[in-house]
Design a protein around this motif. Structure first.
Motif, mmCIF file in Angstrom:
data_model
loop_
_atom_site.group_PDB
_atom_site.id
_atom_site.type_symbol
_atom_site.label_atom_id
_atom_site.label_comp_id
_atom_site.label_asym_id
_atom_site.label_seq_id
_atom_site.Cartn_x
_atom_site.Cartn_y
_atom_site.Cartn_z
ATOM 1 N N LYS A 23 6.662 -16.735 2.250
ATOM 2 C CA LYS A 23 5.310 -16.636 2.804
ATOM 3 C C LYS A 23 5.365 -16.007 4.187
ATOM 4 N N THR A 82 -2.348 -8.865 10.002
ATOM 5 C CA THR A 82 -2.968 -10.021 9.358
ATOM 6 C C THR A 82 -2.077 -10.426 8.194
ATOM 7 N N ALA A 83 -1.960 -11.718 7.973
ATOM 8 C CA ALA A 83 -1.137 -12.217 6.877
ATOM 9 C C ALA A 83 -1.813 -13.427 6.254
ATOM 10 N N ASP A 84 -1.859 -13.434 4.937
ATOM 11 C CA ASP A 84 -2.362 -14.607 4.230
ATOM 12 C C ASP A 84 -1.433 -14.891 3.055
ATOM 13 N N GLY A 85 -0.411 -15.680 3.335
ATOM 14 C CA GLY A 85 0.535 -16.071 2.292
ATOM 15 C C GLY A 85 1.415 -14.925 1.842
ATOM 16 N N THR A 117 0.066 -1.980 3.767
ATOM 17 C CA THR A 117 0.051 -3.313 3.174
ATOM 18 C C THR A 117 1.403 -3.619 2.538
ATOM 19 N N GLU A 120 2.822 -15.679 7.929
ATOM 20 C CA GLU A 120 1.606 -16.034 8.647
ATOM 21 C C GLU A 120 1.726 -15.579 10.099
ATOM 22 N N LYS A 177 0.547 -11.597 1.431
ATOM 23 C CA LYS A 177 0.099 -10.241 1.746
ATOM 24 C C LYS A 177 0.081 -10.040 3.259
#
Length: 178
Positions: free
Chosen positions: A95, A124-127, A86, A97, A129
């Motif tokens: 950011k 996977t990316a959300d902003g 992570t 995505e 992380k």
């Protein structure tokens, strides 16, 4: 005896391990991995665990003993549970995505950065992380390292891309007092 090499490798249910022609093959619910090994190292399958042994006490043989035991253990863990790394993206306007097979990142440069996601890895990316996961520990770690190098964290404000478990040593800036 090697401290790491003498520990038996536990093989969970649903994972098959085979050794033929100096190639070890591990198959499990998440996929299949293969790795070449040196013929001086011997593997003994005892049902639920595998014992790695060496014939002599030469320095190179000792090094191979621990190396191939760790590689085999990582392969077994990878095909049964998998690995993930992570990363945290910190900074104003920073950011990340996922767009199809590309990871799009805004890291304060004049244009966005697009990174191709290799086959066999899931991202996977959300902003702020990013989670890189897969069955091959080496490939997961290497791709996470490449992402981190795009904007390494700086010591004054902590902006950049860092690992989740990484501690940034912060520095005190200039005070402006004469």
């Amino acid at each position: 005896m090697s401290r790491i090499g003498k520990i038996p490798v536990r093989v969970p249910g649903g994972v098959k391990v085979s050794f033929a022609n100096e190639m070890m093959t591990v198959e499990g619910p998440k996929g299949k991995l293969t790795q070449k090994y040196h013929s001086v190292i011997k593997f003994e399958d005892k049902g639920e665990e595998i014992i790695v042994s060496r014939p002599n006490e030469e320095k190179q043989t000792k090094a191979f003993h621990g190396l191939y035991r760790c590689l085999l253990n990582n392969m077994v863990i990878g095909v049964s549970t998998g690995f993930s790394r992570t990363l945290i993206v910190t900074g104003v306007g920073y950011k990340a995505e996922v767009q199809g097979n590309l990871l799009m990142m805004s890291l304060g440069y004049s244009s966005d950065i697009y990174v191709g996601i290799p086959d066999g890895l899931a991202v996977t990316a959300d902003g702020g992380k990013i989670v890189v996961s897969g069955i091959d520990k080496q490939r997961v770690g290497e791709f996470a390292s490449q992402i981190r190098k795009l904007r390494a964290p700086e010591p004054y404000k902590g902006k950049g891309v860092r690992y989740e478990d990484e501690q940034i040593r912060r520095k005190v800036g200039k005070s402006g007092v004469k």
